[in-house]
Design a protein around this motif. Sequence first.
Motif, PDB file in Angstrom:
ATOM      1  N   ILE A   8      -0.297   1.572   9.155  1.00  0.00           N
ATOM      2  CA  ILE A   8      -0.322   2.249   7.842  1.00  0.00           C
ATOM      3  C   ILE A   8       1.060   2.197   7.187  1.00  0.00           C
ATOM      4  O   ILE A   8       1.195   1.888   5.992  1.00  0.00           O
ATOM      5  CB  ILE A   8      -0.805   3.711   7.991  1.00  0.00           C
ATOM      6  CG1 ILE A   8      -2.290   3.718   8.331  1.00  0.00           C
ATOM      7  CG2 ILE A   8      -0.507   4.525   6.732  1.00  0.00           C
ATOM      8  CD1 ILE A   8      -2.859   5.083   8.635  1.00  0.00           C
ATOM      9  N   PHE A   9       2.114   2.414   7.995  1.00  0.00           N
ATOM     10  CA  PHE A   9       3.474   2.410   7.423  1.00  0.00           C
ATOM     11  C   PHE A   9       3.917   0.977   7.091  1.00  0.00           C
ATOM     12  O   PHE A   9       4.492   0.730   6.036  1.00  0.00           O
ATOM     13  CB  PHE A   9       4.472   3.069   8.384  1.00  0.00           C
ATOM     14  CG  PHE A   9       4.087   4.492   8.731  1.00  0.00           C
ATOM     15  CD1 PHE A   9       3.426   5.300   7.814  1.00  0.00           C
ATOM     16  CD2 PHE A   9       4.374   5.009   9.979  1.00  0.00           C
ATOM     17  CE1 PHE A   9       3.065   6.599   8.134  1.00  0.00           C
ATOM     18  CE2 PHE A   9       4.016   6.307  10.304  1.00  0.00           C
ATOM     19  CZ  PHE A   9       3.355   7.100   9.387  1.00  0.00           C
ATOM     20  N   ALA A  10       3.623   0.035   8.005  1.00  0.00           N
ATOM     21  CA  ALA A  10       4.046  -1.363   7.773  1.00  0.00           C
ATOM     22  C   ALA A  10       3.353  -1.952   6.547  1.00  0.00           C
ATOM     23  O   ALA A  10       3.926  -2.766   5.825  1.00  0.00           O
ATOM     24  CB  ALA A  10       3.760  -2.208   9.008  1.00  0.00           C
ATOM     25  N   LEU A  11       2.102  -1.530   6.317  1.00  0.00           N
ATOM     26  CA  LEU A  11       1.354  -2.025   5.156  1.00  0.00           C
ATOM     27  C   LEU A  11       1.649  -1.195   3.906  1.00  0.00           C
ATOM     28  O   LEU A  11       1.097  -1.436   2.842  1.00  0.00           O
ATOM     29  CB  LEU A  11      -0.155  -2.005   5.450  1.00  0.00           C
ATOM     30  CG  LEU A  11      -0.631  -2.989   6.521  1.00  0.00           C
ATOM     31  CD1 LEU A  11      -2.064  -2.663   6.960  1.00  0.00           C
ATOM     32  CD2 LEU A  11      -0.547  -4.414   5.987  1.00  0.00           C
ATOM     33  N   ASP A  12       2.483  -0.154   4.086  1.00  0.00           N
ATOM     34  CA  ASP A  12       2.905   0.699   2.971  1.00  0.00           C
ATOM     35  C   ASP A  12       1.714   1.401   2.307  1.00  0.00           C
ATOM     36  O   ASP A  12       1.637   1.506   1.086  1.00  0.00           O
ATOM     37  CB  ASP A  12       3.658  -0.160   1.936  1.00  0.00           C
ATOM     38  CG  ASP A  12       4.715   0.643   1.218  1.00  0.00           C
ATOM     39  OD1 ASP A  12       5.012   1.761   1.669  1.00  0.00           O
ATOM     40  OD2 ASP A  12       5.226   0.143   0.190  1.00  0.00           O
ATOM     41  N   PRO A  59       5.177   8.471   6.013  1.00  0.00           N
ATOM     42  CA  PRO A  59       5.033   9.360   7.173  1.00  0.00           C
ATOM     43  C   PRO A  59       4.735  10.798   6.768  1.00  0.00           C
ATOM     44  O   PRO A  59       3.891  11.457   7.386  1.00  0.00           O
ATOM     45  CB  PRO A  59       6.389   9.239   7.877  1.00  0.00           C
ATOM     46  CG  PRO A  59       6.835   7.841   7.547  1.00  0.00           C
ATOM     47  CD  PRO A  59       6.374   7.608   6.133  1.00  0.00           C
ATOM     48  N   SER A  60       5.384  11.300   5.733  1.00  0.00           N
ATOM     49  CA  SER A  60       5.123  12.703   5.368  1.00  0.00           C
ATOM     50  C   SER A  60       3.716  12.861   4.771  1.00  0.00           C
ATOM     51  O   SER A  60       3.044  13.870   5.009  1.00  0.00           O
ATOM     52  CB  SER A  60       6.205  13.257   4.441  1.00  0.00           C
ATOM     53  OG  SER A  60       5.977  12.873   3.119  1.00  0.00           O
ATOM     54  N   GLN A  61       3.241  11.865   4.041  1.00  0.00           N
ATOM     55  CA  GLN A  61       1.856  11.939   3.530  1.00  0.00           C
ATOM     56  C   GLN A  61       0.862  11.940   4.696  1.00  0.00           C
ATOM     57  O   GLN A  61      -0.105  12.700   4.696  1.00  0.00           O
ATOM     58  CB  GLN A  61       1.554  10.759   2.599  1.00  0.00           C
ATOM     59  CG  GLN A  61       2.195  10.894   1.223  1.00  0.00           C
ATOM     60  CD  GLN A  61       2.155   9.592   0.421  1.00  0.00           C
ATOM     61  OE1 GLN A  61       1.929   8.511   0.954  1.00  0.00           O
ATOM     62  NE2 GLN A  61       2.402   9.710  -0.869  1.00  0.00           N
ATOM     63  N   LEU A  62       1.142  11.105   5.688  1.00  0.00           N
ATOM     64  CA  LEU A  62       0.202  11.026   6.815  1.00  0.00           C
ATOM     65  C   LEU A  62       0.210  12.316   7.635  1.00  0.00           C
ATOM     66  O   LEU A  62      -0.849  12.779   8.090  1.00  0.00           O
ATOM     67  CB  LEU A  62       0.532   9.817   7.699  1.00  0.00           C
ATOM     68  CG  LEU A  62      -0.650   9.327   8.516  1.00  0.00           C
ATOM     69  CD1 LEU A  62      -1.808   8.879   7.631  1.00  0.00           C
ATOM     70  CD2 LEU A  62      -0.239   8.175   9.436  1.00  0.00           C
ATOM     71  N   THR A  63       1.386  12.916   7.782  1.00  0.00           N
ATOM     72  CA  THR A  63       1.464  14.210   8.490  1.00  0.00           C
ATOM     73  C   THR A  63       0.623  15.236   7.746  1.00  0.00           C
ATOM     74  O   THR A  63      -0.134  16.009   8.348  1.00  0.00           O
ATOM     75  CB  THR A  63       2.941  14.681   8.555  1.00  0.00           C
ATOM     76  OG1 THR A  63       3.675  13.685   9.233  1.00  0.00           O
ATOM     77  CG2 THR A  63       3.069  16.006   9.258  1.00  0.00           C
TER      78      THR A  63
END
Length: 246
Positions: free
Chosen positions: A144-148, A152-156
């Motif tokens: 998810i992060f590598a594909l932008d 991280p804060s949105q996912l948390t």
Amino acid sequence: MGDKVMTIVQGALLTTGKAKAVYATDDPNVLWLHSLNQATALNGKQKAEISDKGRLTTQISQQLFRFLKAQGIVTHFQQAVGERDVLVTALDMLPIEVVIRNYAAGHFATRYAVPMLTPLSPTVQEYYFKNDALDDPPLNQSQIFALDLATPSQLTQIEAVAQTVNRQLGQLFEAVGITLIDFKLEFGLDATGALTLGDELSPDNMRLIDQATGQSLDKDVFRQGTGDLRDGYTTVLHRLTTYLGE
Ligand code: TMP
């Protein structure tokens, strides 16, 4: 139930999805969603016209969004404007489907060879890339992060909201004799950048089992061709309306 009444004019058709048509309105921050009388499965490969389905999913979704709003969850739902039409906050959607599983079913049961309805502890949280051309492949956090696709804060925040939604909806369904097996959520960002729960909340995107009969009250009935999905959807709507009010 005390929704603020707005005067909004329906605008141009923006897009038609598998279960909904999305229209603009005269307010750029508001969209008009119209639920179709259509059921699809297998990423659209299985499709049928089902009269009254749009009303049932709209009414169930409305009950669940109002309930979650009352529990403090930030959602896109604003107000109903017809039996199968609602106004929602326009969101910039994150292309991620968030699936929460309390019991094994569907892909989890087949993918990991787990007996149906095995209780899952801890609750399972999965992510999928919302991309029809790729058939919605699974995603982990680093992907998810590598594909932008989210920060991280949105996912948390997504994880925390999804857990709260699971707890709240699980308790609500328990109170009406229904077990919440699993469900899918989608999130987006509003004009201020606030993470907001979007999409629809109905038996189209959750599995529900009647505790009295063990019957499936969700779209599995359509996916598996075991009956008329409207029977289960009508039961769900009736129980929620009896418990929560109109
Ligand atoms: P699954 O077992 O098929 O992966 O589905 C898990 C839950 O997510 C189930 O309640 C149905 C819902 N779901 C959707 O709403 N849309 C989808 O595209 C998929 C694959 C599942």
